[in-house]
Design a protein around this motif. Structure first.
Motif, PDB file in Angstrom:
ATOM      1  N   THR A 181      -0.216 -12.211  -0.871  1.00 23.29           N
ATOM      2  CA  THR A 181      -0.445 -12.770  -2.196  1.00 23.29           C
ATOM      3  C   THR A 181      -1.617 -13.755  -2.197  1.00 23.29           C
ATOM      4  OG1 THR A 181       1.142 -14.553  -1.834  1.00 23.29           O
ATOM      5  CG2 THR A 181       1.982 -12.558  -2.871  1.00 23.29           C
ATOM      6  N   ASN A 182      -2.081 -14.046  -3.404  1.00 14.18           N
ATOM      7  CA  ASN A 182      -3.141 -15.023  -3.639  1.00 14.18           C
ATOM      8  C   ASN A 182      -4.426 -14.737  -2.859  1.00 14.18           C
ATOM      9  OD1 ASN A 182      -1.720 -16.560  -5.564  1.00 14.18           O
ATOM     10  ND2 ASN A 182      -0.509 -17.435  -3.901  1.00 14.18           N
ATOM     11  N   LYS A 183      -4.771 -13.433  -2.802  1.00 13.21           N
ATOM     12  CA  LYS A 183      -6.073 -13.013  -2.269  1.00 13.21           C
ATOM     13  C   LYS A 183      -6.257 -13.330  -0.791  1.00 13.21           C
ATOM     14  CE  LYS A 183      -7.559 -15.248  -6.037  1.00 13.21           C
ATOM     15  NZ  LYS A 183      -8.424 -15.891  -6.994  1.00 13.21           N
ATOM     16  N   GLU A 184      -5.167 -13.287  -0.031  1.00 14.65           N
ATOM     17  CA  GLU A 184      -5.225 -13.650   1.385  1.00 14.65           C
ATOM     18  C   GLU A 184      -5.381 -12.449   2.317  1.00 14.65           C
ATOM     19  OE1 GLU A 184      -5.263 -16.743   2.827  1.00 14.65           O
ATOM     20  OE2 GLU A 184      -5.459 -17.568   0.820  1.00 14.65           O
ATOM     21  N   GLY A 185      -5.669 -11.256   1.773  1.00 10.09           N
ATOM     22  CA  GLY A 185      -5.926 -10.104   2.635  1.00 10.09           C
ATOM     23  C   GLY A 185      -4.693  -9.294   2.959  1.00 10.09           C
ATOM     24  N   ILE A 186      -4.591  -8.879   4.228  1.00 11.23           N
ATOM     25  CA  ILE A 186      -3.502  -8.001   4.658  1.00 11.23           C
ATOM     26  C   ILE A 186      -2.909  -8.474   5.976  1.00 11.23           C
ATOM     27  CG2 ILE A 186      -4.450  -5.958   3.509  1.00 11.23           C
ATOM     28  CD1 ILE A 186      -5.410  -5.073   6.378  1.00 11.23           C
ATOM     29  N   THR A 187      -1.752  -7.914   6.286  1.00  9.64           N
ATOM     30  CA  THR A 187      -1.140  -8.049   7.606  1.00  9.64           C
ATOM     31  C   THR A 187      -0.898  -6.634   8.120  1.00  9.64           C
ATOM     32  OG1 THR A 187       1.110  -8.082   6.725  1.00  9.64           O
ATOM     33  CG2 THR A 187       0.032 -10.213   7.027  1.00  9.64           C
ATOM     34  N   ARG A 188      -0.467  -6.525   9.339  1.00 12.64           N
ATOM     35  CA  ARG A 188      -0.159  -5.220   9.931  1.00 12.64           C
ATOM     36  C   ARG A 188       1.051  -4.619   9.219  1.00 12.64           C
ATOM     37  NH1 ARG A 188       1.959  -3.005  15.345  1.00 12.64           N
ATOM     38  NH2 ARG A 188       0.286  -1.528  15.860  1.00 12.64           N
ATOM     39  N   SER A 189       0.997  -3.335   8.978  1.00  7.21           N
ATOM     40  CA  SER A 189       2.104  -2.650   8.315  1.00  7.21           C
ATOM     41  C   SER A 189       3.321  -2.582   9.235  1.00  7.21           C
ATOM     42  CB  SER A 189       1.673  -1.227   7.936  1.00  7.21           C
ATOM     43  OG  SER A 189       2.711  -0.545   7.288  1.00  7.21           O
ATOM     44  N   THR A 190       4.494  -2.529   8.644  1.00  3.34           N
ATOM     45  CA  THR A 190       5.726  -2.414   9.429  1.00  3.34           C
ATOM     46  C   THR A 190       6.203  -0.971   9.533  1.00  3.34           C
ATOM     47  OG1 THR A 190       7.070  -2.840   7.471  1.00  3.34           O
ATOM     48  CG2 THR A 190       6.482  -4.741   8.846  1.00  3.34           C
ATOM     49  N   GLY A 191       5.541  -0.058   8.819  1.00  2.00           N
ATOM     50  CA  GLY A 191       5.937   1.343   8.896  1.00  2.00           C
ATOM     51  C   GLY A 191       5.015   2.229   8.087  1.00  2.00           C
ATOM     52  N   LEU A 192       5.111   3.513   8.360  1.00  2.00           N
ATOM     53  CA  LEU A 192       4.317   4.508   7.640  1.00  2.00           C
ATOM     54  C   LEU A 192       5.208   5.211   6.620  1.00  2.00           C
ATOM     55  CD1 LEU A 192       2.339   6.048  10.645  1.00  2.00           C
ATOM     56  CD2 LEU A 192       1.499   4.438   8.942  1.00  2.00           C
ATOM     57  N   PRO A 193       4.622   5.745   5.566  1.00  2.00           N
ATOM     58  CA  PRO A 193       5.433   6.412   4.550  1.00  2.00           C
ATOM     59  C   PRO A 193       5.972   7.749   5.056  1.00  2.00           C
ATOM     60  CG  PRO A 193       3.112   6.701   4.044  1.00  2.00           C
ATOM     61  CD  PRO A 193       3.200   5.758   5.220  1.00  2.00           C
TER      62      PRO A 193
END
Length: 132
Positions: free
Chosen positions: A34-46
């Motif tokens: 949130t608040n334009k802070e980018g991304i983190t590593r995903s916890t899973g794939l769809p």
């Protein structure tokens, strides 16, 4: 002439096989900060065979609950959930400029005001590209 976002970018519509993705290049609304802070590593794939593709320098914006202000300027190629808007700069626009333009709170306020739904409001894709 009235300038709108569609003069600067378009929605990318490529697809990518989930088999070609990993936890570092798959983006969903859950691993956007949130608040334009980018991304983190995903916890899973769809659990689907294909998903939306994005390329280095595309701007990804969460289309769910736009008031959370989730946005990322891609620094790699990958795939993302269908709840992510993939905006690609046209030749007359630098990707970093597009990112900073979309990072403005006025854009998110507009996306929120034109969103549809109450519990999980979604941005209106047509209204987004008409933003001035």
């Amino acid at each position: 002439m009235v300038q709108t976002l569609s003069n600067l970018c378009y929605y990318a519509d490529e697809r990518v096989a989930v088999d070609n993705l990993d936890l570092d290049n798959y983006i969903s609304t859950e691993n956007m900060i949130t608040n334009k802070e980018g991304i983190t590593r995903s916890t899973g794939l769809p659990a689907v065979s294909q998903t939306s593709a994005y390329k280095n320098n595309d701007v990804l914006v969460s289309n769910i609950r736009p008031y959370f202000r989730k946005i990322w300027l891609a620094d790699r190629d990958g795939g993302c959930s269908n709840d992510i808007l993939v905006l690609r700069a046209k030749k007359n626009c630098k990707p970093a400029f597009l990112y900073y333009l979309l990072s403005d709170n006025k854009f998110f306020d507009y996306a929120t005001a034109t969103s549809k739904g109450t519990k999980m409001p979604r941005g209106d894709k047509g209204a987004v590209t008409r933003a001035r």
